[in-house]
Scaffold this motif. Sequence first.
Motif, mmCIF file in Angstrom:
data_model
loop_
_atom_site.group_PDB
_atom_site.id
_atom_site.type_symbol
_atom_site.label_atom_id
_atom_site.label_comp_id
_atom_site.label_asym_id
_atom_site.label_seq_id
_atom_site.Cartn_x
_atom_site.Cartn_y
_atom_site.Cartn_z
ATOM 1 N N TYR A 166 0.828 -1.210 0.000
ATOM 2 C CA TYR A 166 0.000 0.000 0.000
ATOM 3 C C TYR A 166 0.862 1.261 0.000
ATOM 4 N N LYS A 167 1.799 1.349 0.930
ATOM 5 C CA LYS A 167 2.684 2.512 0.987
ATOM 6 C C LYS A 167 3.594 2.543 -0.243
ATOM 7 N N MET A 168 4.012 1.366 -0.700
ATOM 8 C CA MET A 168 4.891 1.273 -1.862
ATOM 9 C C MET A 168 4.285 1.976 -3.081
ATOM 10 N N PHE A 169 2.992 1.770 -3.295
ATOM 11 C CA PHE A 169 2.313 2.367 -4.453
ATOM 12 C C PHE A 169 1.530 3.632 -4.103
ATOM 13 N N GLY A 170 1.486 3.975 -2.821
ATOM 14 C CA GLY A 170 0.693 5.140 -2.433
ATOM 15 C C GLY A 170 -0.795 4.869 -2.491
ATOM 16 N N VAL A 171 -1.186 3.627 -2.257
ATOM 17 C CA VAL A 171 -2.611 3.257 -2.256
ATOM 18 C C VAL A 171 -3.189 3.528 -0.872
ATOM 19 N N PRO A 172 -4.313 4.233 -0.772
ATOM 20 C CA PRO A 172 -4.891 4.505 0.554
ATOM 21 C C PRO A 172 -5.324 3.215 1.242
ATOM 22 N N PHE A 173 -4.933 3.069 2.503
ATOM 23 C CA PHE A 173 -5.456 1.963 3.298
ATOM 24 C C PHE A 173 -6.212 2.539 4.486
ATOM 25 N N ASN A 174 -7.519 2.496 4.384
ATOM 26 C CA ASN A 174 -8.394 2.959 5.454
ATOM 27 C C ASN A 174 -9.255 1.775 5.869
ATOM 28 N N PRO A 175 -9.010 1.211 7.047
ATOM 29 C CA PRO A 175 -9.720 -0.020 7.440
ATOM 30 C C PRO A 175 -11.219 0.120 7.581
ATOM 31 N N VAL A 466 4.795 11.032 0.467
ATOM 32 C CA VAL A 466 4.376 11.941 1.538
ATOM 33 C C VAL A 466 4.655 11.306 2.904
ATOM 34 N N PRO A 467 5.262 12.051 3.849
ATOM 35 C CA PRO A 467 5.473 11.518 5.202
ATOM 36 C C PRO A 467 4.150 11.123 5.851
ATOM 37 N N THR A 468 4.208 10.162 6.737
ATOM 38 C CA THR A 468 2.991 9.634 7.351
ATOM 39 C C THR A 468 2.185 10.719 8.052
ATOM 40 N N TYR A 469 2.876 11.624 8.739
ATOM 41 C CA TYR A 469 2.130 12.658 9.478
ATOM 42 C C TYR A 469 1.368 13.580 8.532
ATOM 43 N N GLN A 470 1.932 13.810 7.320
ATOM 44 C CA GLN A 470 1.212 14.622 6.332
ATOM 45 C C GLN A 470 0.090 13.819 5.685
ATOM 46 N N TYR A 471 0.378 12.539 5.384
ATOM 47 C CA TYR A 471 -0.615 11.676 4.738
ATOM 48 C C TYR A 471 -1.873 11.571 5.605
ATOM 49 N N LEU A 472 -1.664 11.509 6.925
ATOM 50 C CA LEU A 472 -2.791 11.401 7.859
ATOM 51 C C LEU A 472 -3.311 12.766 8.295
ATOM 52 N N LEU A 477 -4.359 18.796 11.538
ATOM 53 C CA LEU A 477 -5.181 18.540 12.727
ATOM 54 C C LEU A 477 -4.598 19.249 13.947
ATOM 55 N N SER A 478 -3.273 19.213 14.045
ATOM 56 C CA SER A 478 -2.623 19.856 15.199
ATOM 57 C C SER A 478 -2.863 21.366 15.190
ATOM 58 N N ILE A 479 -2.912 21.962 13.971
ATOM 59 C CA ILE A 479 -3.165 23.403 13.879
ATOM 60 C C ILE A 479 -4.634 23.720 14.179
ATOM 61 N N LEU A 480 -5.528 22.955 13.515
ATOM 62 C CA LEU A 480 -6.963 23.219 13.679
ATOM 63 C C LEU A 480 -7.443 22.938 15.094
#
Length: 514
Positions: A166-175, A466-472, A477-480
Amino acid sequence: MKSILHRALQFAVLLFYFNEVTPLNVLGIFHHPGKSHFFVFEPFLKELANRGHNVTVVSHFPLKAPLKNYRDISLAGKVKVIEDVFPIERSYLTLMKISSFLVKTGNTNCELMLEDEQVQSLWKTNTKFDVVVTELFNSDCPLGIAYGLKAPVVGLTSDALLPWHYKMFGVPFNPSYVPFILTDGGSRPTLFQRVEATVVDLYFNFIYKYFSQRPTRAMLLPHFGDVPDLEELGKDIKIGLVYHNFVMTGSRLFPANIKEVGGYHVAKPKPLPDALRKFIEESEHGVIYISFGSMLQSKSLSKEKLDAILGALSELPQRVVWKYEGSTLPGNPENIFISDWLPQNDILAHPKVLAFYSHCGMLGTTEGMYHGVPMVAMPIFGDQPSNAAAIEESGLGLRIQLKELTKETLLNTLRKVLRPEFRANVKSISRAWHDQPLSPMDSAIFWTEYAARHTNITYRTRAADVPTYQYLNLDILSILVGIPLVVVFVLCKIWCSSSKKAGRGQINRKSKMQ
């Protein structure tokens, strides 16, 4: 008239010119000794050769008969072919055993391949390849070889994407809606199944990164020098050819370099052996076909589960063809034909085969969908749980869990899928699957040739980098959330400070008055 003929001739010549494909030098690397896996890839590799490309294949399964433009580098005999190795059992312990099995065999197979003199000659002689096609499974070893050969990579799967892809191809994984290959949730998971998928996903990604990719890179370094991290080489894969189709597996959020080509292994059915053909064609009420694949042994079923299956089958008028590894079944039922090997695709193509009781491997599932045969899906491990969920969600069949298997549950499930209206619906789904602008084989060949022709194109999605913190969106979220919380905290502190001062002032005034 002459003018029309002349233009027609010009058009024909141009058509020939634009459709002519320059022969490619293709290297196939398939170092996993799984027979059922290579059974998918072999027709694709042979078709590349039939279309004029020069194909060199590293595998444990050399062709039995020579084929023009096809050259084998055989690894046969170096390790045991993986077949009939897992008992029919399902638990978290089995899942952990599978993870250990995957990384250990992946590392072993990589080491054996890299030590092979014929394989080493590929880079020692500076052989030029236009494209490397390889299986994306339990080892990224071929990516290091492709890097050393400076060749673009097309990755193939014989199932759905594994957790580390998933991360290799940039495929979204949302359980919450993405079916997870190793669990039962499908696209409508419960809360427990979402938690389960998240934990199992983290576990498998950790195991693969530190116990597969790290040791594999260490094996590659002596041969190719400074090989980049395999995670980065994985992101450079040009095209991923995944073995499923949205008609069965549902719509997925795939980037442009993931192509669904499920079904290219399904061949034109051949005549059945005489004894089997006679058994099927003489069935008055049709046939149920049972197979749990090449890696699960029907004879390893517990007595309780075996009796449940036999009990259910004894109450149905249909005959049964069963891939069963034992020499006999209890009671030697006359309505059941058993064999340790059966021509599955040819059986499923027969019009008298009315239902398929399966472990839901992707090959058998695809063949069942191709021929429009209703399925009873009983998953055990690997991609089978997600395949079973897809079978039920798409309307191709019904699920039954091994732990729930009783005579009554199996009998009721079989009776449902044997209904004419159920079969008619499955046939309509099968027709939708067949209704494609390009056949799966033509599509797989086209994208392989495309990757070889356009090596400088950026194929991967930005999501892969994209780094994980940006991807998520954790920074957003921390700003808002963070800024309002800071403002509220500051205001509270000011209010509290003001209240304390006001309180002290009142106390002082009271004390003066006294």
